[in-house]
Write a protein that holds these residues in place. Structure first.
Motif, PDB file in Angstrom:
ATOM      1  N   CYS A  32     -11.579  27.367  47.715  1.00  0.00           N
ATOM      2  CA  CYS A  32     -11.386  27.382  49.163  1.00  0.00           C
ATOM      3  C   CYS A  32     -12.750  27.496  49.830  1.00  0.00           C
ATOM      4  N   ASN A  33     -12.755  27.312  51.142  1.00  0.00           N
ATOM      5  CA  ASN A  33     -14.023  27.327  51.881  1.00  0.00           C
ATOM      6  C   ASN A  33     -14.644  28.708  51.986  1.00  0.00           C
ATOM      7  N   GLU A  34     -13.860  29.739  51.720  1.00  0.00           N
ATOM      8  CA  GLU A  34     -14.345  31.108  51.932  1.00  0.00           C
ATOM      9  C   GLU A  34     -15.135  31.671  50.760  1.00  0.00           C
ATOM     10  N   GLN A  35     -15.202  30.960  49.641  1.00  0.00           N
ATOM     11  CA  GLN A  35     -15.950  31.475  48.515  1.00  0.00           C
ATOM     12  C   GLN A  35     -16.582  30.344  47.719  1.00  0.00           C
ATOM     13  N   GLU A  36     -17.795  30.619  47.224  1.00  0.00           N
ATOM     14  CA  GLU A  36     -18.575  29.654  46.454  1.00  0.00           C
ATOM     15  C   GLU A  36     -18.771  30.199  45.039  1.00  0.00           C
ATOM     16  N   ILE A  37     -18.354  29.423  44.052  1.00  0.00           N
ATOM     17  CA  ILE A  37     -18.425  29.863  42.671  1.00  0.00           C
ATOM     18  C   ILE A  37     -19.808  29.505  42.111  1.00  0.00           C
ATOM     19  N   LEU A  38     -20.603  30.511  41.794  1.00  0.00           N
ATOM     20  CA  LEU A  38     -21.938  30.283  41.257  1.00  0.00           C
ATOM     21  C   LEU A  38     -21.920  30.163  39.739  1.00  0.00           C
ATOM     22  N   ASN A  39     -21.031  30.909  39.094  1.00  0.00           N
ATOM     23  CA  ASN A  39     -20.901  30.808  37.634  1.00  0.00           C
ATOM     24  C   ASN A  39     -19.590  31.461  37.216  1.00  0.00           C
ATOM     25  N   HIS A  40     -18.935  30.855  36.238  1.00  0.00           N
ATOM     26  CA  HIS A  40     -17.720  31.456  35.693  1.00  0.00           C
ATOM     27  C   HIS A  40     -17.647  31.155  34.205  1.00  0.00           C
ATOM     28  N   GLU A  41     -17.512  32.217  33.406  1.00  0.00           N
ATOM     29  CA  GLU A  41     -17.462  32.084  31.953  1.00  0.00           C
ATOM     30  C   GLU A  41     -16.231  32.805  31.430  1.00  0.00           C
ATOM     31  N   LEU A  42     -15.487  32.133  30.550  1.00  0.00           N
ATOM     32  CA  LEU A  42     -14.326  32.726  29.892  1.00  0.00           C
ATOM     33  C   LEU A  42     -14.599  32.857  28.402  1.00  0.00           C
ATOM     34  N   ILE A  43     -14.320  34.035  27.862  1.00  0.00           N
ATOM     35  CA  ILE A  43     -14.466  34.283  26.428  1.00  0.00           C
ATOM     36  C   ILE A  43     -13.132  34.820  25.928  1.00  0.00           C
TER      37      ILE A  43
END
Length: 313
Positions: A32-43
């Protein structure tokens, strides 16, 4: 524009080996426009392949399978997210229910989210409606008054409810936590035919007194004519700000559950959840809890049921 580092671990521990664990996850940040994903990692334990898709409500959803025997399952999410300040849109406190009804008639998705759940004590919900609703009030003002009513008349007490607690239960003891307050507010909003949806995510207030820091959080989004979906947090009696990070939306908690699944084997499981939030100023907050542990008096019955189910496979 604050940046948060959120570490979320869901850990299942089994008292004996299980197999063919199949799971569905909704721990991806909502687009959404209200948040910017800089990094996401799943383990994830055993590093399984994850099939992702967008569900009915627009949530990114992952499905994976662990076929081999295992005694634990750990799902670890490491998220760096920047929240964006609200744009120039402002809530309109002048638009009433006639305008809302006209918009709902044209949108089946909105219409679906106006249907209240059948509950035993709807009379208590109707009583709340009578106290907060006046024909001359705008939709936004009514939503705000409902939020304030729940905040003032329901006590925030952790540990007395769980994911199986019903709206009737919450009404009976007038207490609970964020997901309970969200479910009560949804019932009131939908009784008033205001399209509303459940939101799961995190709250990252950094010592400013808001309740729910560190753990997963829940709030409500109501549809306001001329604005769209507006987030409001009955746990803290505020409209959602850039301290809220959104993961998923849906009709209720079931649609937004971060992790759910099943496994084969006569095992008893324990669920642990750990969430930490790191702030730009170096402050760090964490919350660790045992979500569900069988009581000793129930353990034999659970074991028996698990063994009977395994024998039928």
């Amino acid at each position: 524009m604050p940046t948060f580092k959120i570490h979320h671990i869901t850990s299942y521990e089994y008292d004996r080996a299980v197999k063919e664990s199949v799971n569905e996850i909704r721990i991806y940040p909502y687009l959404c426009n209200e948040q910017e994903i800089l990094n996401h990692e799943l383990i994830i334990t055993s590093n399984p392949d994850i099939h992702t898709f967008t569900d009915y409500w627009g949530n990114k959803t992952g499905v994976f399978n662990i076929p081999g025997a295992h005694t634990s399952l750990v799902i670890e999410s490491k998220l760096v997210v920047r929240t964006i300040p609200p744009n120039d849109r402002h809530l309109n406190f002048n638009i009433g229910f006639e305008e809302l009804a006209a918009e709902v008639e044209k949108d089946l998705n909105l219409l679906e989210l106006t249907h209240a759940e059948p509950i035993r004590n709807q009379a208590a919900i109707d009583d709340i409606v009578k106290q907060i609703h006046q024909p001359w009030k705008s939709v936004a003002a009514t939503v705000q008054d409902c939020c304030q009513f729940i905040f003032q008349h329901f006590s925030y007490i952790a540990g007395i409810t769980d994911i199986e607690t019903t709206v009737d239960d919450i009404i009976d003891h007038r207490s609970g936590v964020c997901q309970d307050f969200a479910h009560v507010m949804l019932q009131v909003m939908r009784t008033l035919r205001i399209p509303s949806r459940y939101v799961s995510g995190y709250i990252c207030p950094n010592k400013n007194g808001l309740r729910g820091e560190g753990a997963t959080h829940a709030w409500v989004e109501s549809f306001i004519p001329g604005f769209g979906w507006a987030g409001i947090d009955p746990t803290n009696n505020i409209w959602v700000t850039n301290t809220h990070v959104k993961l998923a939306v849906g009709r209720n908690f079931t649609d937004c559950s971060p992790v759910k699944g099943s496994f084969k084997g006569p095992a008893i499981q324990e669920l642990f959840v750990y969430v930490s939030v790191g702030y730009e100023d170096g402050h760090h907050f964490e919350d660790r809890n045992l979500v569900k542990k069988p009581e000793s008096q129930d353990l034999w019955l659970l074991r028996q049921a698990a063994e009977e189910a395994a024998a039928q496979q």
